[in-house]
Design a protein around this motif. Structure first.
Motif, short mmCIF file in Angstrom:
data_model
loop_
_atom_site.label_atom_id
_atom_site.label_comp_id
_atom_site.label_asym_id
_atom_site.label_seq_id
_atom_site.Cartn_x
_atom_site.Cartn_y
_atom_site.Cartn_z
N ASN A 44 -6.25 70.61 0.46
CA ASN A 44 -4.81 70.76 0.28
C ASN A 44 -4.25 71.88 1.15
N GLU A 45 -4.98 72.97 1.25
CA GLU A 45 -4.54 74.06 2.12
C GLU A 45 -4.49 73.59 3.57
N LYS A 46 -5.47 72.80 3.97
CA LYS A 46 -5.51 72.27 5.33
C LYS A 46 -4.31 71.36 5.58
N GLU A 47 -4.02 70.49 4.63
CA GLU A 47 -2.87 69.60 4.77
C GLU A 47 -1.57 70.40 4.84
N ILE A 48 -1.44 71.40 4.01
CA ILE A 48 -0.23 72.23 4.04
C ILE A 48 -0.11 72.93 5.38
N ASN B 158 -1.18 71.80 8.15
CA ASN B 158 -0.76 70.75 9.08
C ASN B 158 0.74 70.51 8.98
N TYR B 159 1.26 70.47 7.77
CA TYR B 159 2.70 70.27 7.59
C TYR B 159 3.48 71.46 8.15
N ILE B 160 2.94 72.65 7.99
CA ILE B 160 3.61 73.83 8.56
C ILE B 160 3.61 73.72 10.08
N ALA B 161 2.52 73.21 10.65
CA ALA B 161 2.46 73.03 12.11
C ALA B 161 3.51 72.02 12.56
N VAL B 162 3.72 70.96 11.78
CA VAL B 162 4.76 69.98 12.11
C VAL B 162 6.13 70.66 12.06
N GLU C 13 -12.01 75.11 -6.63
CA GLU C 13 -12.30 73.70 -6.51
C GLU C 13 -12.33 73.27 -5.05
N ALA C 14 -13.19 72.33 -4.74
CA ALA C 14 -13.39 71.89 -3.35
C ALA C 14 -12.13 71.29 -2.74
N ASP C 15 -11.37 70.56 -3.52
CA ASP C 15 -10.17 69.90 -2.99
C ASP C 15 -9.11 70.90 -2.54
N THR C 16 -9.17 72.13 -3.02
CA THR C 16 -8.17 73.12 -2.64
C THR C 16 -8.16 73.34 -1.15
N LEU C 17 -9.32 73.38 -0.52
CA LEU C 17 -9.38 73.58 0.93
C LEU C 17 -8.71 72.43 1.65
#
Length: 192
Positions: A120-124, A126-130, A114-118
């Motif tokens: 969500n992965e991007k947001e995760i 970003n959170y890992i970078a934080v 699904e397109a939204d998975t990318l």
């Protein structure tokens, strides 16, 4: 003064950071000019409140200038983006603003087709970078080398001049800390 500005505009980020850390206000001003708009846009797409975004970006730059001697910055743009995202996260956490997307928790676990998975992965990521920005310097470096550069424990040990046991301990501590951070984040997101 114009000549000085022209000189700074031709400098790369590493030169500007080194000069800024040494107390050069003009180098800081160049960094500000170079990245203010990008940071504003990054924040605005999450907050949609111009005043809040301006205040947030100013606060990130003020913190950079005031704590410049204490920072070890290898990538100024990466550092600033993470700082901005972290400040946005803090606003979400304090309930001072809500994320633009309010998606039920069960919809976050989409299949990889699904397109939204990318997204969500991007947001995760970003959170890992934080999370990574909040870690002690050596632990963060070991984490990056192990999971982002895919280096072995032995390679990390040799490169950093520490024992393999130290590397293994830091990896275990990082793993537990990241897991706890992401669990708290998921709870927070489910409340929003």
């Amino acid at each position: 003064m114009l000549l000085k500005h022209v000189t700074y505009s031709s400098w790369n980020d590493a030169q500007l950071v080194a000069s800024m850390i040494a107390g050069d206000k003009a180098a800081f001003d160049e960094i500000y000019e170079r990245y203010w708009t990008k940071l504003f846009n990054e924040s605005f797409k999450r907050l949609k409140n111009m005043e809040q975004v301006e205040e947030l970006v100013q606060s990130v730059f003020m913190d950079l200038w005031l704590k410049k001697e204490k920072k070890k910055i290898e990538n100024i743009y990466g550092y600033l983006i993470i700082a901005v995202r972290y400040q946005v996260y803090i606003l979400y956490r304090k309930g001072l603003t809500l994320p633009e997307f309010e998606e039920p928790l069960e919809h976050m676990a989409l299949s990889s087709l699904e397109a939204d998975t990318l997204f969500n992965e991007k947001e995760i990521r970003n959170y890992i970078a934080v999370w990574l920005a909040m870690q002690p310097e050596k632990r963060g470096e070991i984490f990056r080398m192990k999971f982002m550069e895919e280096m072995t424990t032995r390679q990390i040990s040799e490169k950093l001049g520490v024992s393999q046991k130290t590397v293994q301990n830091q990896v275990l501590i990082s793993h537990a800390s990241l897991k706890q951070f992401l669990e708290r984040l998921m709870v927070l997101m489910s409340v929003m």
